[in-house]
Design a protein around this motif. Structure first.
Motif, PDB file in Angstrom:
ATOM      1  N   MET A 137     -40.874  41.748  -0.063  1.00  0.00           N
ATOM      2  CA  MET A 137     -41.072  42.307  -1.386  1.00  0.00           C
ATOM      3  C   MET A 137     -41.582  41.235  -2.322  1.00  0.00           C
ATOM      4  O   MET A 137     -41.074  40.124  -2.362  1.00  0.00           O
ATOM      5  CB  MET A 137     -39.748  42.870  -1.923  1.00  0.00           C
ATOM      6  N   SER A 138     -42.585  41.538  -3.089  1.00  0.00           N
ATOM      7  CA  SER A 138     -43.150  40.564  -4.004  1.00  0.00           C
ATOM      8  C   SER A 138     -42.127  40.179  -5.054  1.00  0.00           C
ATOM      9  O   SER A 138     -41.407  41.012  -5.600  1.00  0.00           O
ATOM     10  CB  SER A 138     -44.389  41.162  -4.693  1.00  0.00           C
ATOM     11  N   SER A 139     -42.059  38.875  -5.375  1.00  0.00           N
ATOM     12  CA  SER A 139     -41.109  38.396  -6.361  1.00  0.00           C
ATOM     13  C   SER A 139     -41.435  38.911  -7.745  1.00  0.00           C
ATOM     14  O   SER A 139     -40.608  38.837  -8.650  1.00  0.00           O
ATOM     15  CB  SER A 139     -41.096  36.862  -6.353  1.00  0.00           C
TER      16      SER A 139
ATOM     17  N   PRO B 122     -41.004  50.675   4.362  1.00  0.00           N
ATOM     18  CA  PRO B 122     -41.575  49.638   3.504  1.00  0.00           C
ATOM     19  C   PRO B 122     -42.951  49.231   4.027  1.00  0.00           C
ATOM     20  O   PRO B 122     -43.165  49.167   5.240  1.00  0.00           O
ATOM     21  CB  PRO B 122     -40.564  48.490   3.632  1.00  0.00           C
ATOM     22  N   HIS B 123     -43.879  49.011   3.107  1.00  0.00           N
ATOM     23  CA  HIS B 123     -45.259  48.612   3.408  1.00  0.00           C
ATOM     24  C   HIS B 123     -46.098  49.763   3.964  1.00  0.00           C
ATOM     25  O   HIS B 123     -47.241  49.557   4.355  1.00  0.00           O
ATOM     26  CB  HIS B 123     -45.299  47.416   4.369  1.00  0.00           C
ATOM     27  N   GLY B 124     -45.529  50.962   3.974  1.00  0.00           N
ATOM     28  CA  GLY B 124     -46.277  52.143   4.390  1.00  0.00           C
ATOM     29  C   GLY B 124     -46.695  52.965   3.182  1.00  0.00           C
ATOM     30  O   GLY B 124     -46.213  52.751   2.067  1.00  0.00           O
TER      31      GLY B 124
ATOM     32  N   MET C 134     -55.955  45.405   9.651  1.00  0.00           N
ATOM     33  CA  MET C 134     -54.877  45.640   8.701  1.00  0.00           C
ATOM     34  C   MET C 134     -53.703  44.689   8.930  1.00  0.00           C
ATOM     35  O   MET C 134     -53.005  44.311   7.995  1.00  0.00           O
ATOM     36  CB  MET C 134     -54.405  47.091   8.811  1.00  0.00           C
ATOM     37  N   THR C 135     -53.498  44.265  10.181  1.00  0.00           N
ATOM     38  CA  THR C 135     -52.280  43.511  10.503  1.00  0.00           C
ATOM     39  C   THR C 135     -52.513  42.037  10.816  1.00  0.00           C
ATOM     40  O   THR C 135     -51.542  41.300  10.979  1.00  0.00           O
ATOM     41  CB  THR C 135     -51.580  44.157  11.718  1.00  0.00           C
TER      42      THR C 135
ATOM     43  N   ALA D 207     -40.709  41.280  10.494  1.00  0.00           N
ATOM     44  CA  ALA D 207     -40.050  42.428   9.871  1.00  0.00           C
ATOM     45  C   ALA D 207     -41.078  43.350   9.225  1.00  0.00           C
ATOM     46  O   ALA D 207     -41.005  44.575   9.350  1.00  0.00           O
ATOM     47  CB  ALA D 207     -39.032  41.965   8.834  1.00  0.00           C
ATOM     48  N   ILE D 208     -42.049  42.750   8.541  1.00  0.00           N
ATOM     49  CA  ILE D 208     -43.105  43.540   7.901  1.00  0.00           C
ATOM     50  C   ILE D 208     -43.967  44.220   8.955  1.00  0.00           C
ATOM     51  O   ILE D 208     -44.289  45.407   8.849  1.00  0.00           O
ATOM     52  CB  ILE D 208     -43.964  42.658   6.981  1.00  0.00           C
TER      53      ILE D 208
END
Length: 202
Positions: free
Chosen positions: A1-3, A23-25, A155-156, A163-164
């Motif tokens: 998660m961005s700070s 998350p990230h989807g 994309m990856t 985890a991401i």
């Protein structure tokens, strides 16, 4: 998660059957119910966040009795209101959250939430975990066109957090609603990765 993202302590929650956002989807939504129109308006006027929770069975007056205790908070990336008052939007998953307390002060479901960060341990095995996930992705993509594979790798390729990568792959590859939610609720990142690798390699 961005700070730079500060999550709200209390968030509106959309209850959806057979639906899991990782998350990230990304999750495209059509908002038409009056209560969720109000939720979206409140979200856009404040934080641009709201949560998605899986509805389990018939909806009741108390969301604690009909929803999972873990869901995902998302950020509204784009929203377009239609002539009839409904809206089309894209919700970007940010992080898993636990619904600690349901609050009955609005027409839509609201909950006090706490984030559930995903940390892969041991960190020394991160490279090996990423490699295993990418090998599993190759197995899953074998039956698809080269263009689809190229799009996935594009994309990856810059993701260096297992985890991401696991969440991105779960969002893209796992279609069964129960399996998706089981993965979302799986506490251990290592267990998620092992499950994905085993499932996709088959």
């Amino acid at each position: 998660m961005s700070s730079s993202l500060v999550l709200p302590e209390v968030s509106g929650v959309m209850l959806l059957p057979e639906c899991t956002l990782f998350p990230h989807g990304g999750l495209p939504l059509h908002i038409f119910e009056p209560r969720y129109r109000e939720m979206l308006a409140d979200s856009l006027e404040t934080t641009c966040f709201f949560c998605v929770a899986r509805l389990e069975g018939e909806e009741t007056d108390d969301p604690a009795t009909c929803t999972s205790s873990i869901g995902t908070v998302g950020l509204v990336r784009a929203s377009r209101e239609m002539d009839d008052g409904s809206s089309n939007l894209l919700l970007h998953g940010v992080i898993r959250v636990r619904f600690n307390e349901w609050i009955n002060d609005a027409s839509y479901p609201k909950a006090r939430i706490s984030p559930l960060p995903a940390v892969f341990e041991p960190e020394t095995q991160s490279e090996a975990a990423i490699e295993a996930l990418k090998e599993a992705a190759e197995s899953a993509l074998g039956e698809f066109s080269t263009e689809i594979g190229d799009a996935f790798y594009s994309m990856t390729e810059s993701i260096d957090d297992p985890a991401i990568l696991a969440d991105v792959m779960a969002q893209q590859f796992i279609q069964n609603p129960t399996e998706r939610h089981d993965l979302l609720e799986m506490e251990s990142v290592a267990e998620r990765i092992a499950w994905l690798c085993s499932h996709l390699s088959k």
